[in-house]
Design a protein around this motif. Structure first.
Motif, PDB file in Angstrom:
ATOM      1  N   TYR A 115       0.836  -1.203   0.000  1.00  0.00           N
ATOM      2  CA  TYR A 115       0.000   0.000   0.000  1.00  0.00           C
ATOM      3  C   TYR A 115       0.873   1.256   0.000  1.00  0.00           C
ATOM      4  O   TYR A 115       0.554   2.255  -0.654  1.00  0.00           O
ATOM      5  CB  TYR A 115      -0.899   0.002   1.235  1.00  0.00           C
ATOM      6  N   TYR A 116       1.977   1.199   0.718  1.00  0.00           N
ATOM      7  CA  TYR A 116       2.856   2.357   0.882  1.00  0.00           C
ATOM      8  C   TYR A 116       3.830   2.523  -0.289  1.00  0.00           C
ATOM      9  O   TYR A 116       4.653   3.432  -0.292  1.00  0.00           O
ATOM     10  CB  TYR A 116       3.625   2.235   2.201  1.00  0.00           C
ATOM     11  N   GLY A 117       3.714   1.631  -1.267  1.00  0.00           N
ATOM     12  CA  GLY A 117       4.581   1.672  -2.431  1.00  0.00           C
ATOM     13  C   GLY A 117       5.688   0.646  -2.345  1.00  0.00           C
ATOM     14  O   GLY A 117       6.115   0.263  -1.256  1.00  0.00           O
ATOM     15  N   ALA A 118       6.133   0.177  -3.506  1.00  0.00           N
ATOM     16  CA  ALA A 118       7.235  -0.789  -3.556  1.00  0.00           C
ATOM     17  C   ALA A 118       8.542  -0.011  -3.589  1.00  0.00           C
ATOM     18  O   ALA A 118       9.017   0.413  -4.651  1.00  0.00           O
ATOM     19  CB  ALA A 118       7.095  -1.683  -4.786  1.00  0.00           C
ATOM     20  N   ASN A 130       0.738   7.771   4.068  1.00  0.00           N
ATOM     21  CA  ASN A 130       0.079   7.866   2.767  1.00  0.00           C
ATOM     22  C   ASN A 130       0.382   6.665   1.876  1.00  0.00           C
ATOM     23  O   ASN A 130       1.394   5.983   2.046  1.00  0.00           O
ATOM     24  CB  ASN A 130       0.523   9.146   2.042  1.00  0.00           C
ATOM     25  N   ALA A 131      -0.500   6.450   0.913  1.00  0.00           N
ATOM     26  CA  ALA A 131      -0.293   5.391  -0.077  1.00  0.00           C
ATOM     27  C   ALA A 131       0.840   5.775  -1.017  1.00  0.00           C
ATOM     28  O   ALA A 131       1.126   6.957  -1.232  1.00  0.00           O
ATOM     29  CB  ALA A 131      -1.571   5.160  -0.873  1.00  0.00           C
ATOM     30  N   GLY A 132       1.479   4.760  -1.581  1.00  0.00           N
ATOM     31  CA  GLY A 132       2.526   5.008  -2.557  1.00  0.00           C
ATOM     32  C   GLY A 132       1.950   5.524  -3.858  1.00  0.00           C
ATOM     33  O   GLY A 132       0.760   5.336  -4.149  1.00  0.00           O
ATOM     34  N   ASP A 133       2.798   6.171  -4.663  1.00  0.00           N
ATOM     35  CA  ASP A 133       2.326   6.737  -5.932  1.00  0.00           C
ATOM     36  C   ASP A 133       2.671   5.854  -7.122  1.00  0.00           C
ATOM     37  O   ASP A 133       2.683   6.307  -8.267  1.00  0.00           O
ATOM     38  CB  ASP A 133       2.890   8.148  -6.137  1.00  0.00           C
ATOM     39  N   CYS A 140      -3.748  -1.011  -4.135  1.00  0.00           N
ATOM     40  CA  CYS A 140      -4.216  -1.094  -2.748  1.00  0.00           C
ATOM     41  C   CYS A 140      -5.187   0.032  -2.405  1.00  0.00           C
ATOM     42  O   CYS A 140      -6.163  -0.185  -1.679  1.00  0.00           O
ATOM     43  CB  CYS A 140      -3.024  -1.077  -1.794  1.00  0.00           C
ATOM     44  N   GLN A 141      -4.932   1.230  -2.934  1.00  0.00           N
ATOM     45  CA  GLN A 141      -5.851   2.340  -2.682  1.00  0.00           C
ATOM     46  C   GLN A 141      -7.251   2.036  -3.217  1.00  0.00           C
ATOM     47  O   GLN A 141      -8.253   2.227  -2.520  1.00  0.00           O
ATOM     48  CB  GLN A 141      -5.327   3.614  -3.344  1.00  0.00           C
ATOM     49  N   LYS A 142      -7.325   1.563  -4.448  1.00  0.00           N
ATOM     50  CA  LYS A 142      -8.633   1.273  -5.052  1.00  0.00           C
ATOM     51  C   LYS A 142      -9.311   0.094  -4.356  1.00  0.00           C
ATOM     52  O   LYS A 142     -10.535   0.069  -4.188  1.00  0.00           O
ATOM     53  CB  LYS A 142      -8.455   0.997  -6.546  1.00  0.00           C
TER      54      LYS A 142
END
Length: 291
Positions: A115-118, A130-133, A140-142
């Motif tokens: 969720y936080y980004g790879a 925050n969620a990763g971009d 994960c956000q969706k």
């Protein structure tokens, strides 16, 4: 005893969870595209169909359905399947629950530790971050947004951001049991992991106790690819090769998908501990020996 409907109930986590929920005297129903067992009911996302008997008097929904993140190379089409298989399924259940005015006691959804980004950083991520971009952050956000819509119906929502699930049969651990075990890429990236029984314990906690909100479903013990590989090699009694598998080779084999092997940060499990959850297998060495 609760009446529980599970999506993805025949998968790795769903099968074990069904076994443990049944052992705890709960009634479990499973949505399947090709139902076979007496507790399995048909659903067809493309035709907006769910067998109404699956929803009769249901109290909880556990949403595990979703195409495997690491099953195939990430083409544009595959990326869409990964998102749609999580979001469209949740949306269909939401529509049916709303239309039939079913008062669920809880909607419990899986999500991903990415969720936080790879990415590999020194930061230890908490649920408030925050969620990763990147693509996995978007997935994960969706996924989570689809779960949160149930709150519009005053249904409590629990979301478990899950790390690599370690189990006896199938899953990531089977793929890691190579003749020679070696770190991947730099070896410095972190691997968020959890024993399957601890993960199932969190889902059961969400059924049996007050356990709503978003949680990092990961073990409290941190490991890099290097330390994980060393511990695994010892547990399965296979040679450990200190020479890392080159990142460029993994990218050549897996394409963009290789990022989940080459990057990773630490996630905090403090919020779970604060809710009184006790891990059965908090140390990797013990978890692997158990499996």
């Amino acid at each position: 005893m609760a009446k529980i409907l599970i999506t993805g109930g025949t998968g790795l986590v769903g099968s074990r969870l069904t076994e443990l929920l049944t052992k705890n005297k709960h009634e479990v129903r499973i949505l399947s595209r090709t139902p076979e067992g007496k507790n399995e009911f048909k659903w067809d996302i493309s035709n907006n169909y769910i067998d109404e008997k699956a929803l009769t008097d249901i109290e909880y929904v556990i949403h595990l359905a979703g195409a495997g993140i690491a099953d195939k190379r990430w083409t544009d089409a595959r990326k869409k399947v990964i998102i749609d298989s999580r979001v469209d399924t949740a949306n269909l259940i939401f529509k049916k629950i709303k239309a039939q005015k079913i008062t669920l006691k809880g909607f419990i959804s899986s999500s991903g530790s990415n969720y936080y980004g790879a990415k590999t950083t020194d930061k230890i991520y908490k649920e408030t971050d925050n969620a990763g971009d990147d693509y996995l952050g978007e997935v994960c956000q969706k996924w989570e947004q689809a779960a949160h819509q149930f709150e519009k119906l005053n249904i409590p929502v629990t979301i478990l951001r899950t790390g690599v699930v370690l189990s006896k049969k199938g899953g990531a651990l089977d793929q890691m049991k190579t003749p020679i075990v070696a770190p991947l890429g730099s070896g410095k990236q972190y691997m968020a992991w959890i024993h399957i029984d601890d993960l199932c314990g969190l889902y059961i906690k969400a059924i049996e106790e007050d356990f709503t909100g978003v949680y990092n479903a990961v073990s409290p013990e941190f490991h890099t690819s290097k330390t994980f590989s060393k511990t695994l090699a010892k547990a399965i009694k296979r040679p450990f090769l200190a020479i890392n598998v080159p990142g460029f080779l993994l990218k050549l084999i897996f394409g963009e998908l290789a990022i989940i092997l080459l990057e990773g940060s630490r996630l905090s499990s403090e919020k779970i501990a604060e809710k009184g959850f006790n891990f059965q297998h908090k140390e990797l060495k013990e978890a692997l020996n158990n499996l």
